[in-house]
Design a protein around this motif. Structure first.
Motif, short mmCIF file in Angstrom:
data_model
loop_
_atom_site.label_atom_id
_atom_site.label_comp_id
_atom_site.label_asym_id
_atom_site.label_seq_id
_atom_site.Cartn_x
_atom_site.Cartn_y
_atom_site.Cartn_z
N LEU A 50 0.80 -1.04 -0.05
CA LEU A 50 -0.18 0.06 0.20
C LEU A 50 0.81 1.30 0.19
CD1 LEU A 50 -2.64 -1.04 2.42
CD2 LEU A 50 -2.68 -1.25 -0.18
N PHE A 53 2.25 1.89 -3.31
CA PHE A 53 1.19 2.46 -4.33
C PHE A 53 0.96 4.01 -3.85
CE2 PHE A 53 -3.48 3.74 -4.91
CZ PHE A 53 -3.59 3.06 -6.26
N GLU A 54 0.72 4.28 -2.68
CA GLU A 54 0.71 5.62 -2.15
C GLU A 54 1.95 6.54 -2.71
OE1 GLU A 54 -1.40 7.70 -0.88
OE2 GLU A 54 -3.15 6.34 -0.43
N PRO A 58 -0.39 7.61 -7.86
CA PRO A 58 -0.88 7.25 -8.85
C PRO A 58 -1.89 8.55 -9.74
CG PRO A 58 -2.00 6.29 -7.02
CD PRO A 58 -0.94 6.85 -6.45
N ALA A 60 -4.91 10.13 -12.06
CA ALA A 60 -6.13 10.25 -11.97
C ALA A 60 -7.03 9.03 -12.77
CB ALA A 60 -6.91 11.50 -12.74
N ILE A 63 -6.28 5.96 -10.60
CA ILE A 63 -7.50 5.96 -9.46
C ILE A 63 -8.62 5.34 -9.72
CG2 ILE A 63 -8.25 7.44 -7.76
CD1 ILE A 63 -5.73 8.12 -6.84
N VAL A 64 -9.24 6.05 -11.08
CA VAL A 64 -10.80 5.90 -11.24
C VAL A 64 -10.69 4.59 -11.54
CG1 VAL A 64 -12.47 6.74 -12.77
CG2 VAL A 64 -10.97 8.45 -11.93
N ILE A 66 -9.16 1.89 -10.67
CA ILE A 66 -9.35 0.89 -9.50
C ILE A 66 -10.44 1.08 -8.82
CG2 ILE A 66 -8.02 0.76 -7.23
CD1 ILE A 66 -5.52 0.84 -8.64
N ALA A 67 -11.16 2.16 -8.56
CA ALA A 67 -12.16 2.65 -8.05
C ALA A 67 -13.40 1.92 -8.66
CB ALA A 67 -12.52 4.24 -7.86
N VAL A 107 -4.11 -3.91 -4.72
CA VAL A 107 -4.87 -2.66 -4.18
C VAL A 107 -6.42 -3.13 -4.10
CG1 VAL A 107 -5.42 -0.38 -4.26
CG2 VAL A 107 -3.11 -1.21 -4.60
N LEU A 111 -9.19 -3.11 -0.94
CA LEU A 111 -9.97 -2.22 -0.97
C LEU A 111 -11.34 -2.98 -0.86
CD1 LEU A 111 -8.85 0.61 -3.04
CD2 LEU A 111 -9.08 0.51 -0.63
N ALA B 136 -4.29 8.49 -1.54
CA ALA B 136 -4.80 8.10 -2.98
C ALA B 136 -5.87 7.12 -2.46
CB ALA B 136 -3.69 7.61 -3.59
N LEU B 137 -5.61 6.08 -1.63
CA LEU B 137 -6.56 5.03 -1.06
C LEU B 137 -7.86 5.49 -0.51
CD1 LEU B 137 -3.78 2.80 0.61
CD2 LEU B 137 -5.28 2.22 -1.72
N ILE B 140 -9.92 6.73 -3.39
CA ILE B 140 -10.47 5.50 -4.02
C ILE B 140 -11.70 5.21 -3.12
CG2 ILE B 140 -10.21 3.12 -4.71
CD1 ILE B 140 -7.33 4.00 -5.41
N MET B 143 -14.48 7.42 -3.62
CA MET B 143 -15.15 7.16 -5.04
C MET B 143 -15.96 5.72 -4.95
SD MET B 143 -11.94 8.30 -7.09
CE MET B 143 -12.79 8.24 -8.93
N VAL B 144 -15.56 4.74 -4.14
CA VAL B 144 -16.21 3.63 -4.38
C VAL B 144 -17.69 3.85 -3.68
CG1 VAL B 144 -16.29 1.11 -3.47
CG2 VAL B 144 -14.29 2.07 -4.48
N PHE B 147 -19.63 5.33 -6.09
CA PHE B 147 -19.99 4.40 -7.38
C PHE B 147 -21.03 3.47 -7.06
CE2 PHE B 147 -15.83 5.11 -9.32
CZ PHE B 147 -16.17 6.32 -9.95
N SER B 200 -12.42 10.66 -14.68
CA SER B 200 -10.88 10.99 -14.46
C SER B 200 -10.66 12.29 -15.03
CB SER B 200 -10.15 10.04 -14.98
OG SER B 200 -10.06 9.85 -16.60
N MET B 203 -11.60 15.10 -12.66
CA MET B 203 -10.35 15.24 -11.53
C MET B 203 -9.35 16.14 -12.22
SD MET B 203 -10.48 11.26 -10.26
CE MET B 203 -8.93 11.40 -9.12
N LEU B 204 -8.81 15.71 -13.37
CA LEU B 204 -7.82 16.16 -14.04
C LEU B 204 -8.10 17.62 -14.09
CD1 LEU B 204 -6.72 13.88 -16.88
CD2 LEU B 204 -5.34 14.46 -14.84
N TYR B 208 -6.23 17.40 -10.14
CA TYR B 208 -5.82 16.18 -9.45
C TYR B 208 -4.38 16.00 -9.94
CZ TYR B 208 -5.49 12.04 -6.85
OH TYR B 208 -4.92 11.22 -6.11
#
Lengths: 242, 297, 578
Positions: A50, A53-54, A58, A60, A63-64, A66-67, A107, A111, B136-137, B140, B143-144, B147, B200, B203-204, B208
């Protein structure tokens, strides 16, 4: 401090931590020291991944993506609530590893294990689930991501078959064994083989259904997800510097 | 959005620290009185948060887990000096039975504390604590959470749209249904990944990826958070020191023995009791204030 | 000095040779409200994306984009992030986090702004937009209009100098769209922020703008004030003329290209029309309407289709239908009575929450009414088993075409849709080709469904529905997000289907479309039908919920529904008085 140095330091910290915890636990035993040692070891072993990764910040699109995959796995677990153990989550975690590489597989696994328990309830089992999913996603990346990259999808049916077999085995053996071992440590004062055998045996039907579900969802989704991810990579320059 | 109760309105960092302390002690330290107090505290607070209606749904599962824990240890653990009888050629000892009972208390209180945790430590509070540590985590994670409900709504729309062109998930042969179900899944996946490009971009567009990102949180640190942290942290320290120093002590094998009942031990137990009862006390006090305000109106 | 300046920009996407932008010059002065218009695919979006490095598409380009006097490449990304705000089309896709407050803070977090400052800026913006009430809500609980307003506010917290909006109201209903555009105008007026916006809702956007820039096939073809741009376009015989606001079209028709200040709003248009009529000596005494019954397009099909099928009974009938989603919820349908006859092209109009879409759900058997009777294609949708209704010839085109695509090409998706009806491979290919030809997407069959425009996706969805060989087609909001040209060609496609014997019932917010192309309109309000008739009867009878031309002519030109009606009326009067 550069990120690679930081990452190495995290690895070092985790390694020293693991050795220290095990040594302390063995030298100064206390009630439930096995549970504590195991918990500390898996938590510490998740840290470097982790942190790496941080550490590399990473971008945008990554990140999106992965989300999105994590959210699909979490939503999938909730959508199939009426079928215990029959969930698409593991398949999606594995495909994240295949499509995006081992680190992303790890990751998404962490999560998924963590966030889905915000819906299903956190408990002492959470860290074990996180680690088990992560490991399966990571190994999928190690074994399969190269070939998926090269062929921009699964051109050979053999690769796909191998992935499905891997998925079923990983779910049954890695996830099943780890999470059931956690149960042994949660239930009893120490790890005895007779207790473990009882738990493992009673876990077989559940793990078998889970493995079967993973195989089914991998059959249905593997080509689709890998193709979609490849498309995003080429069309939108996902994971490519501007 | 309203907090679940007075305790929940404390700063997330305090809340998270509280649960780490209480679950940590529960999981690691098998002391019958400590766990008994913890169990009662957890039960009372969970009952206060989810009310009888919520608790009624939880109790059967909880009891089953506790019973299994109570039986599991004597069946598989044959240590202990006081042998009671043989079962399937295995000796069942008094110590193992006592240990099983304490393990049941441990499992029960941990599960009950997690019931409160799930109610109190909502995802935005978790993000507040970890937004700085793992930005970052954490993003996410947020965002989850955005979503998942969106995907549910979209899945419903997809199923309805598929039905509109003659592919119904809910009718036809088993095979047809499975095929239509997997079509919904495929459409869903495609839709989610393709539309992520927009996200994304958004975000950009809002910068971001620039260096030095901060993590904003809507939660403010107030004086009562300091007070609570001080009180709970102080009591926690007393308990942990008492455990490490062996003032509080329990052993089961080979023979059952609970440590001496010194003043220090009682003091530590008092501190522990304070910790376990704090959330409920805070909630009840605030309710009392409300009642007196209302009666003064 | 211009705030943003595009100098001879030429651009083509990677792996293509065709220029999307060709020698484009555009300069946006500080404080202006600039409206950028043009047909779908003319390069508007591509141009807008060049105003921010983070969004600039991959490809080959020449020319320069300047911001605040510097080449954009020399403006640091952090400064760009702060000073150039972007709002995109889809309200949902742009929202990143799950809480309103977090979304508002997102941009400032990226810029590294400390918490107390963020708190203050977020509070300011929330107050400015009046979103304090939903500040703590989950994003998920907001309406589409609120979401887009949130996206706007989330950009405004960074206090940009230039606000770029790419078809921001395409996915909104008309009322939310007007609110949103009013909010951007307020930002322009009260904060002095420069606004550059692309829009298809010209009726609303024209009166707000200082300047209108028109693009066509990658070039800027006109750049003028809203009042003069019509004349410029007309001189070039540009097709965008037909998309202009009703008042501007009226002035063009009556005055030709010489009018240097054509009206653009309804208010201006009415003043203009009043003057024009006053110039005409007889107009004051007009009570009888000259024969407007040689309608062009409008309502003409209604006559033929109803004649042809006047003996046939309703293909859809609903009697006193009541429905609610939840047992303890409010009634959504409160006694719906309607009849649709075979061969009709009927349209249900009405506001949000009036029960339009729910009615489609009830008719197609998706929702079960708890009272009342529905017959559709001779079946009761409540009792119809499985897919009986759909085998009998019902097909529904969903509002969001993206709920249908899962393959790598549109052709493959169509092939899938045909697989139930056609088992033979050659037959299936033929059917796919036929449906594609009908929906006019033959050239798109090898494209990825997500690589084509929203309007094209909508047509691909239509083709998929056609492959089930329907007798009755239900469409939910088929014109959402389309420009005037796409609407016109969709109308043609639908008309052909009606001519070939199909019955069409659509649900729409789009009053202009309903008036111009359908054979019967039904107004829904409060869960039931409150008015119905041919478009002419229907819209002539309404005063506010009606076409722009009808509002222009209200009290001045009785019964006019389209701009052509107004023009014909005026010409007839002039002819009489001569």
């Amino acid at each position: 401090m550069s990120t690679s140095v930081k990452t190495r330091l995290t690895w070092l910290f985790a390694l020293v931590g693991i050795v220290a915890v095990i040594t302390l636990g063995v030298l100064f035993p206390f009630d439930r020291n096995y549970y504590f040692i195991a918990l500390a070891v898996i938590t510490l072993s998740m840290l470097p991944f982790l942190a790496a990764f941080e550490g590399r910040k990473p971008e945008a699109r990554e990140i999106v993506t992965i989300a999105v995959l994590t959210a699909l796995a979490v939503a999938g677990r909730a959508a199939f609530f009426m079928l215990p153990q029959f969930k698409p989550g593991m398949a999606i975690v594995i495909l994240a590893g295949v499509g995006l590489g081992r680190e992303s597989g790890f990751v998404v696994g962490v999560l998924h294990g963590f966030i889905s328990n915000f819906i299903f309830g956190q408990g002492p089992w959470t860290p074990w689930q996180m680690f088990s999913y992560a490991l399966c996603g990571f190994l999928a990346g190690v074994f399969f991501s190269r070939s998926a990259e090269r062929h921009s999808g699964f051109s050979s049916p053999l690769q796909k078959t191998l992935l499905i077999i891997y998925g079923a085995l990983a779910t049954f053996v890695i996830y099943g064994l780890l999470v059931d071992s956690a149960s042994v440590l949660i239930w009893s004062s120490e790890f005895t083989w007779s207790a473990a055998r009882a738990i493992y045996l009673s876990g077989i039907p559940f793990n078998a259904v889970h493995a079967f579900a993973t195989a089914v969802f991998l059959t249905l989704l593997s080509t689709l997800i890998v193709e979609r991810l490849t498309r995003l990579k080429t069309r939108y320059g996902l994971f490519q510097p501007h | 959005m309203r907090d679940a109760d007075a305790f929940s309105s404390l700063h997330p960092a305090v809340l998270f620290g509280y649960f780490v302390l209480i679950v940590g002690v529960n999981v690691v330290f098998m002391h019958p009185l400590v766990l008994g107090i913890s169990f009662l505290g957890a039960l009372a607070y969970a009952a206060y948060l989810v009310r009888w209606a919520g608790l009624r749904k939880l109790l059967p599962g909880l009891l089953i887990m506790m019973v299994i824990a109570a039986l599991f240890n004597p069946i598989f653990n044959h240590r202990g000096v006081t042998m009671l009888f043989y079962w399937n050629d295995n000796p069942i000892t008094l110590e193992a039975i006592i240990y099983g009972g304490v393990a049941a208390l441990m499992i029960g209180s941990v599960l009950l504390w997690f019931v409160s945790y799930n109610k109190v430590m909502t995802s935005d509070k978790f993000l507040c604590v970890f937004g700085h540590v793992v930005p970052a985590l954490s993003l996410i994670f947020a965002m989850v959470l955005r979503f998942v409900p969106r995907y549910f709504a979209q899945a419903k729309r997809i199923a309805a749209a598929q039905r509109g062109i003659g592919r119904d998930v809910a009718s036809g042969s088993w095979y047809a249904r499975a095929r239509h179900g997997s079509a919904v899944l495929s459409i869903m996946l495609t839709w989610a990944l393709e539309n992520a490009v927009d996200t994304s971009d958004s975000m950009l567009a809002r910068g971001y990826g620039l260096p030095g990102r901060t993590a904003y949180t809507d939660f403010k640190v107030r004086e009562r958070d300091f007070m609570a942290a001080l009180a709970l942290g102080g009591s926690g320290l007393v308990v942990v020191v008492a455990i490490v120093a062996g003032v509080l002590h329990a052993e089961y094998f080979p023979a059952y023995a609970v440590g001496d009942w010194s003043v220090a031990a009682w003091l530590a137990l008092g501190a522990w009791m304070l910790i376990c009862a704090a959330p409920l006390l805070l909630g009840l006090r605030e309710e009392a204030v409300w009642r007196s305000l209302r009666s003064n109106l | 000095m211009a705030l943003a300046q595009v100098e001879s920009l030429t651009f083509s996407y990677a792996n293509t040779t065709q220029d999307v932008l060709h020698d484009v010059n555009l300069s946006v002065e500080a404080g202006q409200f600039v409206l950028l218009i043009g047909q779908s695919g003319c390069g508007k979006t591509t141009l807008l994306r060049h105003l921010k490095s983070a969004l600039t598409p991959y490809g080959t380009r020449s020319g320069v984009v300047r911001f605040d006097g510097r080449a954009l490449a020399d403006v640091p990304l952090a400064e760009q992030a702060r000073r150039v705000g972007f709002v995109l089309q889809n309200p949902d896709n742009q929202i990143v986090t799950d809480k309103v407050w977090h979304e508002l803070a997102f941009g400032l977090e990226s810029l590294g702004v400390p918490t107390p400052v963020i708190r203050r800026r977020v509070a300011e913006m929330a107050s400015f937009f009046g979103i304090g009430e939903w500040y703590h809500r989950d994003v998920d609980t907001l309406s589409g209009g609120q979401k887009q307003l949130l996206n706007l506010a989330a950009v405004m917290t960074m206090q940009p100098d230039l606000l770029v909006l790419d078809e921001p109201t395409a996915q909104l209903d008309p009322i939310a769209a007007v609110d949103f555009l009013a909010a951007t105008k307020r930002i322009n007026d009260e904060l002095g922020t420069t606004v550059l916006v692309t829009e298809h809702r010209l009726e609303t956007a024209f009166p707000l703008s200082d300047r209108v820039v028109v693009m066509s096939a990658g070039r800027v073809v006109a750049d003028a004030t809203p009042h003069t741009v019509g004349a410029v376009l007309a001189r070039h015989a540009d097709p965008m003329v037909t998309a202009l606001p009703a008042a501007a079209r009226l002035a063009l028709a009556l005055d030709g290209v010489d009018n240097s200040s054509a009206p653009v709003s309804i208010r201006e248009g009415r003043t203009y029309l009043r003057q024009k009529l006053a110039e005409n000596p007889d107009s004051a005494s007009v009570t009888s309407v000259p024969d407007l019954r040689y309608e062009r397009g409008l309502g003409s099909h209604a006559g033929t289709s109803t004649d042809k099928t006047s003996v046939s009974t309703g293909i859809i009938t609903a009697n006193d239908v009541w429905f609610r989603y939840e047992r303890n919820g409010d009634d959504v349908l409160r006694g719906v009575d309607l009849e649709i006859r075979a061969g009709e092209f009927a349209c249900v109009v009405g506001g949000n929450g009036s029960g339009k879409t729910t009615t489609l759900g009830v008719l197609s058997g998706l929702h079960k009414p708890y009272r009342g009777k529905v017959r559709i294609l001779g079946l009761d949708p409540v009792k119809a088993k499985g897919m009986e209704l759909f085998r009998a010839g019902l097909s529904v085109v969903p509002q969001d075409p993206q709920t249908l695509f899962m393959r790598n090409t549109i052709g493959d998706d169509l092939d899938d849709a045909a697989s139930r009806q056609y088992t033979d491979r050659d037959e299936r290919r033929e059917a796919v080709e036929r449906a594609a030809a009908t929906a006019e997407i033959t050239s798109l069959l090898s494209r990825h469904p997500y690589d084509v425009s929203g309007g094209e996706q909508q047509r691909a969805a239509l083709a998929m529905a056609l492959l089930t060989n329907p007798k009755l087609l239900l469409l939910d909001e088929p014109t959402k997000g389309m420009d005037a040209f796409f609407k016109a060609s969709l109308a043609e496609v639908l008309q052909k289907l009606v001519d070939s014997g199909m019955t069409i019932l659509m649900v729409s917010h789009d009053v202009e479309f309903a008036a111009a192309y359908t054979s019967r309109c039904l107004l829904f309000f409060d869960g039931g039908v409150v008015a119905e008739g041919t478009p002419r009867e229907f819209f002539a009878g309404n005063s506010f919920y009606t076409t722009a031309a009808n509002r222009l002519g209200r009290g001045l030109v009785p019964g006019a529904v389209t701009v052509t009606d107004l023009v014909d009326y005026y010409r007839a009067l002039s002819a009489e008085s001569v």
